[in-house]
Design an enzyme around this catalytic site. Structure first.
Site, mmCIF file in Angstrom:
data_model
loop_
_atom_site.group_PDB
_atom_site.id
_atom_site.type_symbol
_atom_site.label_atom_id
_atom_site.label_comp_id
_atom_site.label_asym_id
_atom_site.label_seq_id
_atom_site.Cartn_x
_atom_site.Cartn_y
_atom_site.Cartn_z
ATOM 1 N N LYS A 296 0.866 -1.184 0.000
ATOM 2 C CA LYS A 296 0.000 0.000 0.000
ATOM 3 C C LYS A 296 0.907 1.240 0.000
ATOM 4 C CE LYS A 296 -3.974 1.579 2.809
ATOM 5 N NZ LYS A 296 -4.829 1.221 3.948
ATOM 6 N N SER B 100 -9.515 -1.499 6.987
ATOM 7 C CA SER B 100 -8.945 -1.249 5.663
ATOM 8 C C SER B 100 -8.192 -2.426 5.059
ATOM 9 C CB SER B 100 -8.035 -0.021 5.704
ATOM 10 O OG SER B 100 -8.835 1.141 5.773
ATOM 11 N N SER C 246 -9.461 0.862 2.857
ATOM 12 C CA SER C 246 -8.644 1.730 2.038
ATOM 13 C C SER C 246 -7.502 0.997 1.320
ATOM 14 C CB SER C 246 -8.054 2.844 2.895
ATOM 15 O OG SER C 246 -7.200 2.309 3.887
#
Lengths: 378, 469, 325
Positions: free
Chosen positions: B79, B179, B155
């Site tokens: 990420k 997330s 996310s």
């Protein structure tokens, strides 16, 4: 002040057929309120909100489905509408209608119209006694004696309004229910009729239930206001305070909608049609879908009318919006932030969401010794 | 090329056995990324040179006779809130695009590197990790490999999509309120949010100090355990990181659930779940021999408290930038951050109190059970741009509501694995949360493995829409 | 800048059995391209008669006895009003109160928009239908494809008024005449409709003539106001000027009779007397003088047309320099 009239859990449902199925239209849905002696209470709401049904329940021309109406401590809710015509209490609750043209019999002179009320509702008998009562009432409403023998079509709008008022007050009621009494009048005449009503109320020690869609007029004339939406009271409180600092989003929308530059566009109702009054979802706020502040909770939990501060009630999960706005503005100032209007409105929505979350947190009663968990460790 | 192994476990074994070179694996992964990423928008930056260099170093070490590490030659992505040496850490936000490049790798990337992993690049996310859909206004939305008109969740949406599309078998993500678990559920991969304080966060962009977790997403339960084991270990630079020795899970993974008591979370976790989510949690409960349903107290308030704390801390973190550069913020979350920055401190204090209480009450449950099962998301993946979703007849705003079921769990730091289910052979996956007592990631992973080996949970071969290209 | 609509010394009479009604006398008005003018007055003031005259819709008893109406430079009254007929519905459009009555109850609302397009434009078939749907979307009617096929009775009052606006705006007129467009609608609906008219006017650069008895409404939505009383325009000026410093005693009283902004019921003014009977042969030059506290012998002489400030005109011998509070 003593209570003149009290409504308790007042309900009126009309059976309707929808798509071949029997359903119920909830016209008046559990109203609780009172009108004190000598008080002027405004009832505000838009078409279809149930205010006309409420008026008919109070004047006993319609039977309620359930609930009670007490007048001077006496239950009148159980007197059937038909029996009310002959009931002694009928004289004490009188009505002034919206359109003086429609509500006056075109074949009666002003004198005959007023005299009929004396004859039907009081014990006064004899031509001279009735006529003297008529002339006293005419003088009270400022109707010159020479106009008493005219027919409605020979009178101006303001004069017809005076006839309608004279007919109602000639029997010396304690409660006058006024249904949009100036809606059909030009603005130049409206003021004098409103001032007349205000004077009569004081002189005759009456109470008023003043039904209107015009918050501006209600603000000037009424001590207290109740705002109705889809069969329920959503806000009540002293008229000027409600006008200056509305708590309920619907009241805010009404004020923002008034011509003359009050409130702001962010308070207007958002798109979408009103919910149907037919078998409404009891768990959902009636304004949901049109409310600019609608949140998850409003769909699952209908907010009850509750007292917010002394004398002021509202049915909304998100009341005290003004304090909130004040808080947001102050916090923005402290942090030296300046937001364009669109972002300011979005911020209010987000702030409301956080506030709703905080309220959910506060709703849990924790043991007194619960310590916060800032240094969180699993 | 089709004979190349695809799972992390198989790659590491094949490399150790000399069957493949790390360079071959790296090249194949980069080829897949080049072919499929344009349609997915999972990667915001591909580190091809680095992956190849890391591969060459591994191949050289093997030629020298050195033993292959646990994740040798396994390609992975991170990420884009992890520091990667030489790259600006974006955290999904244009706000940070002007920052200087990171001087060093994040601690977890260093550990992946030491374990032999090949870093293929940085993955897309919701701006500042505030969101559950990876609809990033500035860097584009990541698309769900199973249906490109739908979100990948967030996310860590880029992480979920990259693994689900078969681009890499492992990706690292972060989980503050769900997330890792939300994209794992919506993309149909395995994910692990370890106990709060288990994995060090040094070198990653923070969101909410007291709620931030890092963890892996993977294509199988075994890969998940393999990655997790490589990531464990104390760290002096993250003050919240516990000083615990490595507790390997790979060895115990296949032990099954013998001796473990399993229960399903009902009440709030049913009320806030749509039909598919509920079916998934019931299916998993049956498969794992659940003893019955458990109702936790005041879960809705716990979720609300997590929301309050997140908004407050996130807002405080970004207040200065909100003042100076509001236009560089993600418009979808900017005012929520601002509202958080402005809220009264009392609300946060009350939320923290509720958190302590809710944690205590929930931990009591683990006296009687070892594993709790709940759906990971209320619904399967929603459409990109979809503003509201309907759960049991109630319309809710999509972006904040996708975390309804994950938020109360991470709020009190419990370890959770997500296993992907396909209820009724559906086209879209939905995950279940496998929740254990603090520090018992092994239990979560064993349950995930049990579901997978029973055929209840599965990561199918990369979806045809991707392979067909 | 030349005016889009220019009315100059217009006089109009109705010949009735009981005598000649002098409904409009020496009425002059200008409305610039894209501007918004509020024509305010009580019932019987002649404001609707004036708007009908502009559109050329009036009954046979009405006769224009003097003056001109020019629209974009064209004399609308020339050749027996032939110019008016071509412009009406295309360049000049009108919406009324009570849209339900104005709409055809047995024709789908989308069809009713198409009817206007067929009459005034070259659009036919699918193109006309597409444009009609676009018109419905323009007036913010949700789901316009579906609503195209709705009948008026299936729509709320507010929705019907939106349809009327869509019909009026279908041919992209340069002037919209809105005659009490929100009377009978709830205040929240009124607010939505008035904002729609205002926003569409701005988007499309269309001029608006708003006819209303509601001073507050005119104040919110018009740049300029013209106050009518008994067939005369007694005062014209920028909206805020008229509210703050009305020069004509009638305007001043009208402002003080409007509850908006008033704090006490006692301060609310009423205007004594009634409108004069317009059939009278002995109407004074100032038709307000018989109700006016400031009346003097001068009021029996022809009315002046005083310029109080640029753009602010008043027809009165005793204009007030400052409004009473």
């Amino acid at each position: 002040m003593s209570q003149l009239l009290e409504a308790i859990d007042l309900v009126k449902r009309f059976p309707v057929r929808s798509k071949g199925r029997k359903k119920l239209l909830h016209a008046v849905d559990g109203l609780n309120f009172h009108i004190d002696a000598g008080e002027t209470v405004g009832l505000v709401g838009e078409s279809g909100c149930g205010k006309s049904t409420l008026v008919r329940l109070l004047t006993r021309t319609l039977d309620s489905t359930s609930g009670h109406v007490r007048f001077r401590g006496q239950g009148i809710g159980l007197i059937a509408a038909r029996a009310m015509a002959d009931h002694p209490l009928r004289r004490e609750i009188q009505m002034v209608f919206q359109d003086p043209t429609d509500s006056l019999n075109p074949r009666y002179t002003a004198r005959q119209t007023i005299a009929e009320a004396v004859h039907l509702l009081t014990d006064t008998r004899g031509w001279a006694a009735i006529d003297s009562a008529v002339e006293v009432a005419a003088a009270q409403v400022g109707l010159p004696p020479e106009l008493l023998d005219r027919y409605p079509h020979q009178l101006s709008g303001g004069q017809k309004a005076r006839v309608g008022i004279a007919r109602a007050i000639v029997v010396k009621p304690r409660l006058l229910v006024l249904d949009e009494p100036t809606a059909a009048l030009d603005v130049s005449v409206q003021a004098v009729i409103l001032q007349l009503l205000d004077r009569l109320k004081r002189e005759m020690a009456m109470s008023f239930l003043f039904v209107s869609h015009d918050l501006n007029v209600v603000r000037l004339l009424c001590d207290r206001v109740m705002v109705m939406y889809l069969g329920q009271i959503v806000e009540s409180g002293p008229a000027r305070e409600v006008f200056a600092r509305p708590l309920h989003p619907y009241t805010r929308a009404l004020i923002a909608s008034l011509p003359g530059g009050h409130g702001n566009d962010a308070d207007l109702l958002v798109g979408g049609d009103p919910q149907s009054p037919i078998d409404p979802d009891a768990h959902r706020c009636r304004l949901f879908g049109r409310c600019p502040r609608g949140a998850e909770r409003c769909q699952t939990q209908a907010p009850p009318l509750r007292e917010i501060s002394r004398g002021r009630s509202a049915a909304c999960h998100f009341v005290a919006p003004t304090e909130r706005e004040v808080f947001i503005d102050a916090a923005l100032t402290v942090h030296k932030l300046h937001l364009p209007p669109a972002r300011r409105a979005a911020l209010t929505t987000e702030f409301d969401r956080v506030a709703d979350m905080a309220r959910q947190v506060q709703s849990v009663r924790l043991p007194d010794d619960t310590a916060p968990a800032p240094q969180f460790r699993p | 090329m089709s004979s190349l192994p695809t799972t992390a476990t198989a790659i590491a074994a094949a490399f150790a056995g000399g069957e493949v070179s790390a360079r071959e694996i790296a090249a194949a992964a980069l080829e897949r990324i080049a072919a499929h990423n344009p349609a997915l928008n999972a990667y915001t930056e591909v580190t091809a040179e680095r992956a190849l260099a890391e591969a060459d170093a591994l191949d050289a070490a093997r030629r020298r006779g050195e033993a292959a590490p646990a994740l040798a030659a396994v390609p992975y992505g991170v990420k884009n809130l992890f520091d990667v040496a030489g790259m600006t850490t974006l955290a999904g936000a244009r706000l940070l695009a002007g920052n200087p490049p990171a001087a060093a790798d994040a601690t977890l990337i260093q550990r992946m590197h030491s374990a032999g992993g090949l870093l293929t690049g940085a993955l897309n996310m919701d701006a500042l990790a505030y969101g559950f859909t990876t609809e990033n206004t500035h860097y584009g939305a990541t698309r769900n490999p199973h249906d490109p008109t739908r979100t990948a969740g967030g996310s860590s949406g880029g992480s979920g999509a990259a693994v689900a599309a078969g681009l890499v078998p492992i990706a690292l993500g972060s989980d503050t309120n769900g997330s890792i678990r939300v994209p794992a559920s919506l993309c149909g991969v395995f994910g692990l949010k370890p106990t709060y304080g288990r994995l060090p966060r040094s070198g990653s962009f923070p969101f909410v100090h007291g709620l931030d977790h890092l963890g892996p997403l993977a294509a199988s339960a075994a890969d998940l355990a393999l990655a997790y084991d490589a990531l464990q270990g104390p760290d002096g630079r993250d003050p919240a990181c516990a000083q615990r020795v490595i507790e390997p899970t790979t060895d115990v993974l296949t032990r099954g659930l013998d001796g473990l008591r399993v229960a399903r979370l009902a009440g709030y976790f049913d009320d806030q779940a749509g039909a598919a989510a509920r079916a998934a949690s019931e299916r998993a409960a049956r498969a794992l021999g659940s003893l019955g349903d458990i109702v936790l107290p005041e879960v809705a308030a716990a979720r609300a408290a997590a929301f309050v704390i997140t908004a407050a801390e996130g807002g405080a973190l970004h207040l200065q930038a909100l003042r100076d550069r509001p236009d560089d913020f993600e418009p979808l979350s900017r005012e929520r951050l601002l509202a958080g920055a402005l809220m009264p401190a009392l609300w946060v204090e009350q939320a923290q109190k509720l958190r302590a209480w809710f944690r205590r009450r929930t931990l009591e449950v683990f006296r009687d059970v070892d594993l709790l099962i709940a759906p990971a998301t209320p619904v399967t993946a929603t459409l990109l741009g979809q503003e509201t979703m309907v759960i049991n007849g109630r319309a809710l705003p999509t972006r904040p509501s996708m975390g309804l079921l994950t938020q109360p769990i991470s709020f009190i730091g419990l370890p959770v694995a997500v296993a992907p289910l396909w209820p009724g052979g559906a086209a879209l996956p939905i995950g279940v949360q496998l929740i254990a007592a603090p520090w018992r990631e092994d239990v979560c992973l064993r349950a995930a493995w049990a579901l997978q080996s029973a055929g209840v949970a599965a990561v199918p071969p990369a979806p045809t829409s991707i392979n067909a290209r | 800048m030349s005016a889009l609509l220019e009315i100059d010394k217009l006089s109009l009479e109705f010949r009735t059995r009981s005598g000649i009604v002098r409904a409009l006398e020496n009425v002059s008005l200008q409305l610039p391209e894209g501007g918004s003018l509020g024509l305010v007055g009580e019932s019987g003031s002649g404001k609707s008669v004036l708007s009908f005259a502009v559109l050329g819709i009036q009954d046979a008893a009405a006769t224009i006895t003097g003056g001109t109406i020019r629209f974009a430079g064209t004399d609308l009254l020339a050749d027996g009003g032939s110019a008016m007929k071509t412009m009406r519905g295309r360049e000049l459009a009108m919406i009324f109160q009570n849209p339900r009555v104005a709409l055809n109850p047995i024709r789908q609302v989308g069809r009713q928009i198409e009817d206007v397009l067929l009459r005034h434009t070259a659009l036919r078939g699918a193109a006309a239908r597409a444009r009609a749907i676009e018109c419905l979307a323009d007036v913010r009617i949700p789901d316009p494809e579906r609503r195209y096929s709705a009948y008026p009775f299936e729509l709320s009052g507010g929705m019907c008024q939106r349809v009327m606006i869509a019909i009026a705006l279908a041919c992209k007129p340069r002037l919209l005449i809105a005659d009490e467009p929100t009377t009978g609608l709830d205040v929240t609906t009124q607010a939505a409709i008035m904002r729609l008219i205002r926003d569409l006017g701005r988007e499309k650069g269309m001029a608006t003539l708003l006819i209303t008895h509601d001073l507050g409404l005119a104040r919110d939505f018009c740049d300029k106001l013209a106050v009518m009383h008994a067939g005369h325009i007694v005062e014209v000026g920028p909206t805020e000027t008229l509210f703050r410093t009305p020069a004509h005693p009638y305007t001043a009283q009208l402002v003080r009779a409007t509850p908006v902004g008033q704090e006490r019921l006692e301060n609310l003014a009423s205007i004594p007397g009634n409108l004069p009977d317009l059939r009278r042969g002995d109407l004074p030059p100032c038709r307000f003088s018989e109700r006016c506290e400031l009346r003097s012998p001068a009021c029996a002489t022809p009315l002046p047309n005083l310029v109080v400030s640029p753009g602010h005109l008043v027809g009165c011998h005793h204009p007030q320099a400052r409004s009473s509070p």
